[in-house]
Design a protein around this motif. Structure first.
Motif, PDB file in Angstrom:
ATOM      1  N   LYS A 113       0.836  -1.209   0.000  1.00 42.44           N
ATOM      2  CA  LYS A 113       0.000   0.000   0.000  1.00 42.44           C
ATOM      3  C   LYS A 113       0.868   1.255   0.000  1.00 42.44           C
ATOM      4  O   LYS A 113       0.538   2.242  -0.665  1.00 42.44           O
ATOM      5  CB  LYS A 113      -0.954  -0.016   1.187  1.00 42.44           C
ATOM      6  CG  LYS A 113      -2.024  -1.082   1.059  1.00 42.44           C
ATOM      7  CD  LYS A 113      -3.045  -0.984   2.138  1.00 42.44           C
ATOM      8  CE  LYS A 113      -4.134  -2.034   1.917  1.00 42.44           C
ATOM      9  NZ  LYS A 113      -4.863  -1.877   0.670  1.00 42.44           N
ATOM     10  N   ILE A 114       1.958   1.236   0.740  1.00 46.01           N
ATOM     11  CA  ILE A 114       2.881   2.373   0.741  1.00 46.01           C
ATOM     12  C   ILE A 114       3.483   2.542  -0.650  1.00 46.01           C
ATOM     13  O   ILE A 114       3.531   3.647  -1.198  1.00 46.01           O
ATOM     14  CB  ILE A 114       3.985   2.187   1.803  1.00 46.01           C
ATOM     15  CG1 ILE A 114       3.371   2.305   3.198  1.00 46.01           C
ATOM     16  CG2 ILE A 114       5.103   3.214   1.611  1.00 46.01           C
ATOM     17  CD1 ILE A 114       4.329   2.031   4.327  1.00 46.01           C
ATOM     18  N   LYS A 115       3.903   1.432  -1.248  1.00 41.32           N
ATOM     19  CA  LYS A 115       4.489   1.476  -2.585  1.00 41.32           C
ATOM     20  C   LYS A 115       3.482   1.991  -3.610  1.00 41.32           C
ATOM     21  O   LYS A 115       3.821   2.817  -4.464  1.00 41.32           O
ATOM     22  CB  LYS A 115       4.975   0.085  -2.981  1.00 41.32           C
ATOM     23  CG  LYS A 115       5.709   0.039  -4.287  1.00 41.32           C
ATOM     24  CD  LYS A 115       6.229  -1.358  -4.543  1.00 41.32           C
ATOM     25  CE  LYS A 115       6.956  -1.409  -5.877  1.00 41.32           C
ATOM     26  NZ  LYS A 115       7.475  -2.744  -6.156  1.00 41.32           N
ATOM     27  N   ALA A 116       2.243   1.529  -3.538  1.00 37.85           N
ATOM     28  CA  ALA A 116       1.212   1.964  -4.479  1.00 37.85           C
ATOM     29  C   ALA A 116       0.903   3.453  -4.310  1.00 37.85           C
ATOM     30  O   ALA A 116       0.668   4.152  -5.291  1.00 37.85           O
ATOM     31  CB  ALA A 116      -0.050   1.135  -4.285  1.00 37.85           C
ATOM     32  N   HIS A 117       0.934   3.933  -3.090  1.00 40.62           N
ATOM     33  CA  HIS A 117       0.597   5.338  -2.834  1.00 40.62           C
ATOM     34  C   HIS A 117       1.736   6.282  -3.238  1.00 40.62           C
ATOM     35  O   HIS A 117       1.497   7.304  -3.860  1.00 40.62           O
ATOM     36  CB  HIS A 117       0.244   5.539  -1.363  1.00 40.62           C
ATOM     37  CG  HIS A 117      -0.207   6.929  -1.056  1.00 40.62           C
ATOM     38  ND1 HIS A 117      -1.512   7.338  -1.253  1.00 40.62           N
ATOM     39  CD2 HIS A 117       0.454   8.026  -0.595  1.00 40.62           C
ATOM     40  CE1 HIS A 117      -1.625   8.615  -0.929  1.00 40.62           C
ATOM     41  NE2 HIS A 117      -0.441   9.054  -0.518  1.00 40.62           N
ATOM     42  N   PHE A 118       2.957   5.934  -2.868  1.00 39.40           N
ATOM     43  CA  PHE A 118       4.087   6.846  -3.084  1.00 39.40           C
ATOM     44  C   PHE A 118       4.895   6.530  -4.336  1.00 39.40           C
ATOM     45  O   PHE A 118       5.711   7.353  -4.759  1.00 39.40           O
ATOM     46  CB  PHE A 118       5.016   6.849  -1.866  1.00 39.40           C
ATOM     47  CG  PHE A 118       4.410   7.489  -0.659  1.00 39.40           C
ATOM     48  CD1 PHE A 118       4.352   8.869  -0.536  1.00 39.40           C
ATOM     49  CD2 PHE A 118       3.884   6.718   0.361  1.00 39.40           C
ATOM     50  CE1 PHE A 118       3.779   9.472   0.578  1.00 39.40           C
ATOM     51  CE2 PHE A 118       3.308   7.305   1.480  1.00 39.40           C
ATOM     52  CZ  PHE A 118       3.254   8.678   1.594  1.00 39.40           C
ATOM     53  N   GLY A 119       4.711   5.353  -4.911  1.00 43.96           N
ATOM     54  CA  GLY A 119       5.436   4.994  -6.120  1.00 43.96           C
ATOM     55  C   GLY A 119       6.939   4.924  -5.868  1.00 43.96           C
ATOM     56  O   GLY A 119       7.395   4.518  -4.813  1.00 43.96           O
ATOM     57  N   ASP A 120       7.700   5.348  -6.866  1.00 45.80           N
ATOM     58  CA  ASP A 120       9.160   5.277  -6.772  1.00 45.80           C
ATOM     59  C   ASP A 120       9.749   6.321  -5.839  1.00 45.80           C
ATOM     60  O   ASP A 120      10.950   6.306  -5.563  1.00 45.80           O
ATOM     61  CB  ASP A 120       9.775   5.436  -8.157  1.00 45.80           C
ATOM     62  CG  ASP A 120       9.436   4.264  -9.063  1.00 45.80           C
ATOM     63  OD1 ASP A 120       9.179   3.162  -8.532  1.00 45.80           O
ATOM     64  OD2 ASP A 120       9.424   4.464 -10.291  1.00 45.80           O
ATOM     65  N   GLN A 121       8.918   7.228  -5.369  1.00 49.84           N
ATOM     66  CA  GLN A 121       9.392   8.273  -4.451  1.00 49.84           C
ATOM     67  C   GLN A 121       9.943   7.667  -3.152  1.00 49.84           C
ATOM     68  O   GLN A 121      10.859   8.204  -2.550  1.00 49.84           O
ATOM     69  CB  GLN A 121       8.233   9.227  -4.126  1.00 49.84           C
ATOM     70  CG  GLN A 121       8.583  10.357  -3.203  1.00 49.84           C
ATOM     71  CD  GLN A 121       7.355  11.218  -2.860  1.00 49.84           C
ATOM     72  OE1 GLN A 121       6.247  10.935  -3.288  1.00 49.84           O
ATOM     73  NE2 GLN A 121       7.584  12.250  -2.102  1.00 49.84           N
ATOM     74  N   ILE A 122       9.375   6.526  -2.745  1.00 53.40           N
ATOM     75  CA  ILE A 122       9.761   5.876  -1.501  1.00 53.40           C
ATOM     76  C   ILE A 122      10.224   4.453  -1.811  1.00 53.40           C
ATOM     77  O   ILE A 122       9.459   3.661  -2.352  1.00 53.40           O
ATOM     78  CB  ILE A 122       8.557   5.800  -0.526  1.00 53.40           C
ATOM     79  CG1 ILE A 122       7.934   7.180  -0.297  1.00 53.40           C
ATOM     80  CG2 ILE A 122       8.955   5.137   0.783  1.00 53.40           C
ATOM     81  CD1 ILE A 122       8.783   8.139   0.483  1.00 53.40           C
ATOM     82  N   ASP A 123      11.466   4.114  -1.450  1.00 50.78           N
ATOM     83  CA  ASP A 123      11.968   2.743  -1.596  1.00 50.78           C
ATOM     84  C   ASP A 123      11.766   2.031  -0.262  1.00 50.78           C
ATOM     85  O   ASP A 123      12.720   1.713   0.450  1.00 50.78           O
ATOM     86  CB  ASP A 123      13.441   2.750  -2.001  1.00 50.78           C
ATOM     87  CG  ASP A 123      13.970   1.337  -2.197  1.00 50.78           C
ATOM     88  OD1 ASP A 123      13.156   0.401  -2.317  1.00 50.78           O
ATOM     89  OD2 ASP A 123      15.206   1.188  -2.210  1.00 50.78           O
ATOM     90  N   PHE A 124      10.500   1.798   0.076  1.00 53.93           N
ATOM     91  CA  PHE A 124      10.170   1.228   1.378  1.00 53.93           C
ATOM     92  C   PHE A 124      10.730  -0.182   1.536  1.00 53.93           C
ATOM     93  O   PHE A 124      11.293  -0.526   2.561  1.00 53.93           O
ATOM     94  CB  PHE A 124       8.645   1.235   1.575  1.00 53.93           C
ATOM     95  CG  PHE A 124       8.206   0.851   2.938  1.00 53.93           C
ATOM     96  CD1 PHE A 124       8.466   1.679   4.021  1.00 53.93           C
ATOM     97  CD2 PHE A 124       7.544  -0.338   3.173  1.00 53.93           C
ATOM     98  CE1 PHE A 124       8.065   1.332   5.299  1.00 53.93           C
ATOM     99  CE2 PHE A 124       7.133  -0.695   4.446  1.00 53.93           C
ATOM    100  CZ  PHE A 124       7.394   0.138   5.511  1.00 53.93           C
ATOM    101  N   THR A 125      10.603  -0.990   0.488  1.00 50.28           N
ATOM    102  CA  THR A 125      11.121  -2.358   0.539  1.00 50.28           C
ATOM    103  C   THR A 125      12.632  -2.365   0.730  1.00 50.28           C
ATOM    104  O   THR A 125      13.167  -3.138   1.518  1.00 50.28           O
ATOM    105  CB  THR A 125      10.741  -3.120  -0.740  1.00 50.28           C
ATOM    106  OG1 THR A 125       9.316  -3.043  -0.923  1.00 50.28           O
ATOM    107  CG2 THR A 125      11.146  -4.571  -0.669  1.00 50.28           C
ATOM    108  N   GLY A 126      13.326  -1.489   0.014  1.00 49.06           N
ATOM    109  CA  GLY A 126      14.774  -1.393   0.167  1.00 49.06           C
ATOM    110  C   GLY A 126      15.171  -0.938   1.552  1.00 49.06           C
ATOM    111  O   GLY A 126      16.134  -1.445   2.140  1.00 49.06           O
ATOM    112  N   TRP A 127      14.394   0.001   2.103  1.00 49.04           N
ATOM    113  CA  TRP A 127      14.657   0.488   3.459  1.00 49.04           C
ATOM    114  C   TRP A 127      14.467  -0.627   4.484  1.00 49.04           C
ATOM    115  O   TRP A 127      15.300  -0.821   5.364  1.00 49.04           O
ATOM    116  CB  TRP A 127      13.728   1.666   3.756  1.00 49.04           C
ATOM    117  CG  TRP A 127      13.885   2.274   5.101  1.00 49.04           C
ATOM    118  CD1 TRP A 127      14.973   2.955   5.584  1.00 49.04           C
ATOM    119  CD2 TRP A 127      12.922   2.271   6.160  1.00 49.04           C
ATOM    120  NE1 TRP A 127      14.724   3.376   6.874  1.00 49.04           N
ATOM    121  CE2 TRP A 127      13.477   2.972   7.247  1.00 49.04           C
ATOM    122  CE3 TRP A 127      11.640   1.750   6.276  1.00 49.04           C
ATOM    123  CZ2 TRP A 127      12.785   3.150   8.439  1.00 49.04           C
ATOM    124  CZ3 TRP A 127      10.960   1.939   7.460  1.00 49.04           C
ATOM    125  CH2 TRP A 127      11.534   2.629   8.527  1.00 49.04           C
TER     126      TRP A 127
END
Length: 90
Positions: free
Chosen positions: A51-65
């Motif tokens: 959901k974070i990835k879908a909302h923020f797109g490439d702006q946030i590398d949540f999985t990498g973090w």
């Protein structure tokens, strides 16, 4: 988005993942941990991440973090850490 707006957004994602009936019984705060307070399992955390990835797109590398964390950091992950990470990435 400021910290309060991010908290509200992420709390909404949590509600979508674990269900409104469970969230009503919890006091979700920025200090709520995913494993101890919210009792989210790995599948629910992955769904939350999507959901974070879908909302923020490439702006946030949540999985990498998340993948840069060790096991203790993942176990103690709380909403404030995610809010601060997203805030810094904006």
């Amino acid at each position: 988005m400021n910290h309060e707006e991010l908290f509200t957004l992420l709390k909404g994602f949590i509600t979508e993942v674990i269900g409104e009936e469970f969230v009503e019984e919890m006091d979700i705060t920025p200090d709520s941990s995913f494993t101890k307070d919210l009792e989210m399992d790995s599948i629910e955390i992955v769904s939350f991440s999507e959901k974070i990835k879908a909302h923020f797109g490439d702006q946030i590398d949540f999985t990498g973090w998340l993948s840069s964390m060790d096991l203790d950091q993942l176990i103690n992950l709380d909403l404030r850490m995610i809010i601060n990470y997203i805030y810094e990435c904006q």
